[in-house]
Enzyme design. Structure first.
Site, PDB file in Angstrom:
ATOM      1  N   SER A 129      13.339 -13.981 -20.875  1.00  0.00           N
ATOM      2  CA  SER A 129      12.456 -15.368 -20.670  1.00  0.00           C
ATOM      3  C   SER A 129      10.813 -14.275 -18.942  1.00  0.00           C
ATOM      4  O   SER A 129      10.542 -13.817 -18.852  1.00  0.00           O
ATOM      5  CB  SER A 129      13.037 -16.468 -19.682  1.00  0.00           C
ATOM      6  OG  SER A 129      12.173 -17.015 -19.309  1.00  0.00           O
ATOM      7  N   HIS A 130      11.653 -15.519 -17.596  1.00  0.00           N
ATOM      8  CA  HIS A 130      10.955 -14.967 -16.674  1.00  0.00           C
ATOM      9  C   HIS A 130      11.330 -14.175 -15.746  1.00  0.00           C
ATOM     10  O   HIS A 130      10.571 -13.418 -14.493  1.00  0.00           O
ATOM     11  CB  HIS A 130      10.211 -16.316 -16.037  1.00  0.00           C
ATOM     12  CG  HIS A 130      11.503 -17.657 -15.120  1.00  0.00           C
ATOM     13  ND1 HIS A 130      12.148 -17.859 -16.313  1.00  0.00           N
ATOM     14  CD2 HIS A 130      11.624 -17.189 -14.292  1.00  0.00           C
ATOM     15  CE1 HIS A 130      13.884 -18.147 -15.842  1.00  0.00           C
ATOM     16  NE2 HIS A 130      13.240 -17.555 -14.739  1.00  0.00           N
ATOM     17  N   ASP A 293       4.454 -16.767 -20.191  1.00  0.00           N
ATOM     18  CA  ASP A 293       6.163 -16.375 -19.090  1.00  0.00           C
ATOM     19  C   ASP A 293       6.559 -15.098 -19.821  1.00  0.00           C
ATOM     20  O   ASP A 293       5.418 -14.901 -20.371  1.00  0.00           O
ATOM     21  CB  ASP A 293       7.075 -17.166 -17.901  1.00  0.00           C
ATOM     22  CG  ASP A 293       8.090 -17.696 -19.481  1.00  0.00           C
ATOM     23  OD1 ASP A 293       7.062 -18.011 -20.808  1.00  0.00           O
ATOM     24  OD2 ASP A 293       9.022 -17.854 -19.482  1.00  0.00           O
ATOM     25  N   ASP A 295       8.145 -14.450 -22.283  1.00  0.00           N
ATOM     26  CA  ASP A 295       8.429 -15.271 -23.676  1.00  0.00           C
ATOM     27  C   ASP A 295       7.816 -16.183 -23.856  1.00  0.00           C
ATOM     28  O   ASP A 295       7.776 -16.224 -25.414  1.00  0.00           O
ATOM     29  CB  ASP A 295      10.416 -15.175 -23.825  1.00  0.00           C
ATOM     30  CG  ASP A 295      10.118 -16.007 -23.110  1.00  0.00           C
ATOM     31  OD1 ASP A 295      10.589 -16.846 -21.838  1.00  0.00           O
ATOM     32  OD2 ASP A 295      11.750 -16.564 -23.839  1.00  0.00           O
ATOM     33  N   ASP A 297       7.610 -19.452 -23.575  1.00  0.00           N
ATOM     34  CA  ASP A 297       7.816 -20.601 -23.272  1.00  0.00           C
ATOM     35  C   ASP A 297       7.135 -21.604 -22.164  1.00  0.00           C
ATOM     36  O   ASP A 297       7.657 -22.433 -22.655  1.00  0.00           O
ATOM     37  CB  ASP A 297       9.097 -21.190 -23.797  1.00  0.00           C
ATOM     38  CG  ASP A 297      10.104 -20.108 -22.146  1.00  0.00           C
ATOM     39  OD1 ASP A 297       9.675 -19.310 -21.662  1.00  0.00           O
ATOM     40  OD2 ASP A 297      11.085 -20.640 -22.432  1.00  0.00           O
ATOM     41  N   ARG A 298       6.942 -21.037 -21.379  1.00  0.00           N
ATOM     42  CA  ARG A 298       6.463 -21.311 -19.539  1.00  0.00           C
ATOM     43  C   ARG A 298       4.457 -21.562 -19.836  1.00  0.00           C
ATOM     44  O   ARG A 298       3.949 -20.678 -20.198  1.00  0.00           O
ATOM     45  CB  ARG A 298       6.499 -21.071 -18.285  1.00  0.00           C
ATOM     46  CG  ARG A 298       8.697 -21.174 -18.880  1.00  0.00           C
ATOM     47  CD  ARG A 298       9.785 -20.764 -17.659  1.00  0.00           C
ATOM     48  NE  ARG A 298      10.548 -20.399 -17.522  1.00  0.00           N
ATOM     49  CZ  ARG A 298      11.319 -21.280 -16.630  1.00  0.00           C
ATOM     50  NH1 ARG A 298      11.253 -21.628 -15.913  1.00  0.00           N
ATOM     51  NH2 ARG A 298      13.002 -20.960 -17.129  1.00  0.00           N
ATOM     52  N   LYS A 393      10.456 -24.580 -25.333  1.00  0.00           N
ATOM     53  CA  LYS A 393       8.741 -24.881 -24.706  1.00  0.00           C
ATOM     54  C   LYS A 393       8.231 -24.222 -25.410  1.00  0.00           C
ATOM     55  O   LYS A 393       8.003 -23.179 -25.877  1.00  0.00           O
ATOM     56  CB  LYS A 393       9.331 -25.003 -23.103  1.00  0.00           C
ATOM     57  CG  LYS A 393      10.366 -23.834 -23.289  1.00  0.00           C
ATOM     58  CD  LYS A 393      10.217 -24.294 -21.217  1.00  0.00           C
ATOM     59  CE  LYS A 393      10.967 -23.259 -20.952  1.00  0.00           C
ATOM     60  NZ  LYS A 393      12.716 -23.398 -21.108  1.00  0.00           N
TER      61      LYS A 393
END
Length: 558
Positions: A129-130, A293, A295, A297-298, A393
């Site tokens: 992710s982030h 971010d 991947d 999703d944010r 998300k």
């Protein structure tokens, strides 16, 4: 590019059994298994976890021969090697069809979209992710189910249990699949399709949003900047905003994915997206800014000289969705937010007369509600917003929501924020992250606080009197599954609270998160720091942060 076909012939795809021993640290967190990249490069480490997933799935599925599995990741270091490992193991385990992202690049929301469109049994997402990437950064893997959402707690616990028992895994000997061409390859009985990474996701966005109306806005004198942070959403943003919607070339910055995210931290907040934040300052700044971010999703939402907190963003999207976005013209069944997330959306939901569900942190809790038609829009404080179009998300979706609201209302970001605060009041909100604290010390501190919860009501800290203190527990209204120990809450007067929990997204030490929120009805233009300063002081006194963790200053404030 037309998809070509090739056939691998003359190869016996006999599965090989590789002897292995268990690792003890493969319990997935809220977003899968995340570790330092070097850990995943340890011989058998990735393979053990993947085989554990396959072993558990075999207990729940009737067979893999007619099943489809999706594989993709955010492009970070080790992404390509991991995909080849999973392909060989999927073939050896008898999966009938693999849909693999071209270049190995598939955002987390796009994985969900592909799973749902093609009715796959699930998919592997390779991402942390982030978190930072590169040889010295982080890597991660998670499994998403047939609804497109993260594996349930029951499944992740089964994966972990199996990982502690595993003695062998299955693979094959085969040349690497060419991930850079859209091709179809047959390995044994498995059909492998290398697919266009952005096509299915773009098609879904075109079903939800009025692209003609958005194109009129982005082709006008309206100016926007999208920061891809050298992460996965760069290609998606370029295709959607610049190619499909006519935004000027260059509207997407840092749009090329890199294995180490250009040496930056791909977390879309005011600290790590500093370059974007600076560009949105000044009288001649662009009208709108956004980022996503690692991947995808944010999201981070900015206006000229203003920042939209995740809680306010969710509340405003909920307020205007039916009016401004064609995909929601039929109305909203309900909304959901994670417990630490700002209460701002609750006021909007009350006006719309729709239910609000308060869940633990973790997107899988929203998926259960969506599958039953109880929830349409949802969000969490860590810059995540989404809806029932997928079960993750979705950063770009949130940006398209905002552009749609701006297009229909004709208002600026600041005008929308001010109007919201004047109507509903303002939920001043911050998250204080204390990164890489001692896990033992953090757990000792929270255990101490837990033992004092019943004594806190009536006590005063920094001029604030505690009215209630508890530990959040959630009963899923669909499955009736109880998730206990989901965060400690200290409540003061209406809308003022402290929440503390340990995060499951880090890979080194522990990350303690403090959430500070204060609801104000009248003075809605005060500085966030000054409004929340007494609450931060109270939190430090109650937790005794200095004594337990030797920390007085957060690593990051968002």
């Amino acid at each position: 590019m037309n998809q070509s076909e090739s056939q691998v012939s003359g190869l016996l795809m006999t599965p090989k059994k590789i002897t292995t021993t268990p690792f003890t640290d493969q319990r997935p967190g809220t977003s899968g298994l995340r570790k330092r990249t070097q850990v995943f490069q340890t011989p058998h480490y990735l393979e053990n976890f993947v085989q554990s997933v396959f072993d558990v799935l075999k207990e729940h599925e009737t067979g893999f021969a007619d099943k489809t599995l999706v594989i993709g990741g955010d492009g970070r270091f080790y992404n390509r090697q991991a995909i080849q490992i999973i392909i060989r193991m999927a073939v050896a385990n008898g999966v009938g069809r693999l849909m693999v992202a071209q270049g190995g690049l598939l955002s987390t929301p796009a994985v969900s979209a592909v799973i749902r469109k093609h009715q796959a049994m699930g998919g592997f997402i390779l991402s942390a992710s982030h978190n930072p990437g590169g040889p010295d950064g982080d890597f991660g893997i998670k499994y998403n189910m047939t609804n497109g959402g993260p594996a349930s707690e029951d499944l992740t616990e089964a994966f972990f249990k199996r990982s502690k028992q595993i003695t062998e895994y299955l693979t094959i000997e085969a040349e690497a699949v060419d991930l850079d061409q859209q091709v179809t390859v047959q390995l044994g009985k498995t059909k492998i399709e290398v697919i266009d990474s952005v096509a299915d996701y773009t098609e879904l966005m075109q079903q939800l949003f009025d692209f003609k109306q958005l194109k009129q806005l982005l082709s006008s004198d309206f100016r926007m900047i999208f920061d891809g942070m050298h992460a996965i959403t760069g290609p998606y943003a370029k295709h959607i905003f610049e190619t499909c919607l006519g935004a000027p070339v260059g509207s997407v910055i840092r749009g090329t994915p890199e294995e180490d995210f250009g040496g930056h931290h791909p977390d879309p907040n005011l600290i790590h997206a500093k370059e974007l934040v600076e560009q949105l300052r000044g009288d001649d700044a662009p009208d709108f800014g956004a980022a996503s971010d690692g991947d995808g999703d944010r999201n981070l939402i900015l206006g000229r000289n203003c920042f939209v907190s995740p809680g306010d963003s969710l509340a405003i999207i909920v307020r205007y969705a039916q009016q401004c976005i064609p995909g929601y013209r039929q109305g909203l069944a309900g909304v959901a937010r994670s417990m630490p997330t700002s209460l701002a959306v609750d006021f909007v939901a009350k006006e719309l007369n729709i239910p609000v569900y308060e869940t633990p942190t973790g997107w899988k809790y929203f998926g259960s509600l969506m599958d039953e038609g109880l929830c349409t829009l949802c969000g969490e404080e860590s810059f995540g917003t989404g809806s029932s179009h997928i079960r993750e998300k979705d950063g770009l979706w949130a940006v398209l929501c905002w552009v749609s609201i701006l297009a229909v209302t004709g208002k600026s970001v600041q005008e929308l924020l001010t109007e919201h605060w004047l109507k509903f009041g303002r939920n001043y909100f911050q998250r204080h992250d204390f990164e890489e604290v001692s896990g033992d010390a953090a757990n000792e501190m929270l255990a101490y606080l837990r033992s004092r919860l019943k004594q806190l009501p009536g006590q005063t800290f920094a001029g604030l009197t505690v009215t209630q203190a508890d530990e959040f527990s959630y009963t899923d209204p669909v499955s009736q599954h109880v998730s206990a120990n989901q965060g400690l809450r200290i409540l003061f007067d209406e809308g003022t609270r402290i929440v503390c929990r340990l995060s499951g997204t880090g890979t080194s030490g522990a990350t303690l998160r403090l959430y500070l929120e204060r609801y104000v009805k009248e003075d809605v233009h005060e500085a966030v720091d000054s409004v929340l300063a007494p609450l931060a002081q109270a939190a430090h006194q109650i937790l005794e942060l200095k004594r337990f963790c030797d920390r007085e200053t957060p690593t990051v404030i968002t």
